[in-house]
Design an enzyme around this catalytic site. Sequence first.
Site: not given
Ligand SMILES: Cc1ncc(C[n+]2csc(CCOP(=O)(O)OP(=O)(O)O)c2C)c(N)n1
Ligand SMILES: [Mg+2]
Length: 640
Positions: A289, A374, A402
Site C-alpha cells: 500500500k 460490521e 448492513r
Molecule cells: C462495509 C465497509 N466498512 C468499512 C469501510 C471503510 N473502508 C474503506 S477501504 C477500507 C480498507 C480496505 O482494505 P482492503 O480491502 O485491504 O483494500 P486496500 O485499501 O488495502 O487496497 C475500509 C475499512 C467500507 N468501505 N465498507
Molecule cells: Mg489491503
Amino acid sequence: MSESLPAPDGILATVTDPGDLKRLSTEQLTLLAAEIRDFLVAKVSRTGGHLGPNLGVVETTLALHRVFDSPRDRILFDTGHQAYVHKIVTGRQDGFDLLRQRGGLTGYPSRAESEHDFIENSHASTALSYADGMSKAFALRGEDRHVVAVVGDGALTGGMCWEALNNIAAAKNRLVIVVNDNGRSYAPTIGGLADHLSTLRLNPGYEKVLDLVKDALGSTPVVGKPVYEVLHAVKRGIKDAVSPQPMFEDLGIKYLGPVDGHDVQAMESALRRAKGFNAPVIVHAVTRKGYGYRPAEQDEADCLHSPSSFDVETGKSLAAAKLKWTSVFADELVKIADERPDVVGITAAMAEPTGIAALAKKYPERSYDVGIAEQHAVTSAAGLAMGGLHPVVAVYATFLNRAFDQVLLDVAMHELPVTFVLDRAGVTGPDGPSHYGIWDMSVFGVVPGLRIAAPRDEATLREELREALAVDDGPTLVRFPTGAVPAALPALRRVGQVDVLREDERKDVLVVAIGSFAGLGLDVAERLAEQGFGVTVADPRWVRPVPIELTGLAAQHRLVVTLEDGMRAGGVGDAVASALRDASVEVPLRDFGVPAGFHPHGTRAELLAELGLTAQDVARDVTEWVAKLDAQPADAEIRR
Ligand SMILES: Cc1ncc(C[n+]2csc(CCOP(=O)(O)OP(=O)(O)O)c2C)c(N)n1
Ligand SMILES: [Mg+2]
Ligand SMILES: CC(=O)[C@@H](O)[C@H](O)COP(=O)(O)O
C-alpha cells in the site's frame, strides 16, 4: 510510437484506452507505471483521495487490462477506492483535477462515467457476490466472457466474501479473483485469514521455483502426457514443499501465487494462466500500500489511505488543524474508560478514523478490531454485553446499515447495553452516495428500545456519550457528522432533557433543531425574527424516542419546524409529528431533512445548498408556508 523510446510527453499521454496498453513493451510498461505514480501523487495531493490504495495497484491494474478485454470482460473492484488507475487507463485522466468534487470524477467506479465501470457501492466485501452472479449469468447465457474481481485483503475479512466464495466454489464457473494482498486495511489486517495470507505471502519462492523447474524441463510447445505428468508432479511437490496448502483450494477454488503484484510481467503471466482455467481461480497478488511514494510507504497509520490535500515533498496534510468530532469522542471515551472498567470498544477495521485507536492505545485489552465485519461487530457486542460489559461499537453511520438485523434482534430484542457511536452521520460529500450517513435516524429509529442522541457541539457530545453509557437496560446510539465541531452552542435553559437555545416571549414558531443542525436552526430563527416572528429554538438532544417535553413546547407555539441532517422520510420530523398527534397537540408542522435518494458527491456545503438546507432557503420556505396557512380558513385541516 517507437518501441524503445517513450513519446516526448511521456507514455501516459498516449494511453486513452486499455487497448493502448497492449502495444507497450516491458520497458514502456515500467516507464508508464512510474508516470502513473507521479500522476497520482500530483493529482491527489491537490484534491485529496485514496492515494495509498491506488499506488498499490498500478502494475496489477495494467496487467489486468492487458490480459482481459474490458468492458466485454468485466473487471470489478471491491470497495472501489482503488480504481483510480483503472480510470486513468480508461480515458479519464483529464477528470482527476476535479476528483471527488461536484461535477468531477467520483472517487469510485461510476457507470455514468464509463462502460468499464460496474460496482458503484463503496461498501466493502461485495465484489465477489457481484462476480458470482455475473459469472452465473454469462454461463447461463452462453456468453464467452470473463469476470474478474479485485478484492483487498481487508475486504476479504468481510463475511459476504465468504458467502460468495462458498457459492463460487459450488458453481464452478469461470471466474478470476485477484486478491490484492497488501497486508492492510487502514492498519495491518487482522485475523486468521490475514495470518494465512501472510504465510502464503512469505513463500514467494513458490512461483519462482516453479518457473525454474519449467525452464529446466524445457517447455515443449506441445506438452505430451508424460512430460505434463512429470511437470505436474514436480509442481505439486514444490507447492507442498515451499507453500502451505492455501485454504482456498480446500474450498475448491484454484490458487495461483503468491505473485509479485508490482511486476507487470509476473502478474500478466499469472492472469493469463488464470484466464485459461474454465473454473474459479484466485490469483494472490502481493502488493504494498502506498508503493513508490515514500511518505505513503512510511506512513504507519494507514499508508496515506485517504489523505486530504498534502505537501508532495513530505506527504504532510495541508488541511488546517481543527478539533474534530472524532477527537472529542475519542477523548471522552478514554476518560469514561478510566472510570468504567466494563466499557470496551469495537472497531470494524477503522480504529484511527473512528477514534477507537485512542482507547486501544491506553487499554489494548479492551479494544477489539474485528476487521471489515460490521455484522459480526454488532452481535459480538451483544455477546460482550451478555458477558457483563458495556461495548461501544464505533463505525461510520453508513456502514451500520448492513447490520440492521443484528442491531434489531441480537441487541435491542435482548435489551442489551450496547452503545453505537456513528461518525460521519448526515450529509458527508466527497465519497458520494453510498457514504452518506443519512439513513440512521430513520432506519434505526424504528428499533424498539433503541435510544438515539444527536449532539450539537463538543459539550453535548461528551454529555450524551456519558448518558448513553449510563443506560444499562437497552441499546443507545450517538451520531455526529464528519469534520470539525462547531463553536459551543450553550442552552438558555433545559426543559426536561430538551435544551432551549433561543426563545422569544411571542411564541410563533418552534424550531426543533437536531444535532449538527442546531446552528442552522439558530440562523433560521434570526432570519424569521427579522420578519417579525417570535421564534424558539430547541435541541431535543435525545431524538428517539421523541422527548415528551417537546410536545409541551410545541403546544405553546403556532407552528413547529424540524431540521435534521438525515433522511426526511421516517426521520425525527415524522416522529415529532406522530408524537404531537398522539398527544393531541394540533400544531402545524413542517419537517426539513434530506430527501431520500442517492445523492451525488461534492462538498457537504454544496450538497446542503442543493438540498435547500440553508438558513436562507428554510426561512424562505417557512415564511411562504406561514403565508399559506394564514390564507386558509380558520377551520382548514392542518397540513404539513
Ligand atoms: C462495509 C465497509 N466498512 C468499512 C469501510 C471503510 N473502508 C474503506 S477501504 C477500507 C480498507 C480496505 O482494505 P482492503 O480491502 O485491504 O483494500 P486496500 O485499501 O488495502 O487496497 C475500509 C475499512 C467500507 N468501505 N465498507
Ligand atoms: Mg489491503
Ligand atoms: C473507502 C472508504 O470507505 C474510506 O476510506 C472512506 O473513504 C474514508 O472516509 P473519510 O475520509 O471520511 O474518513
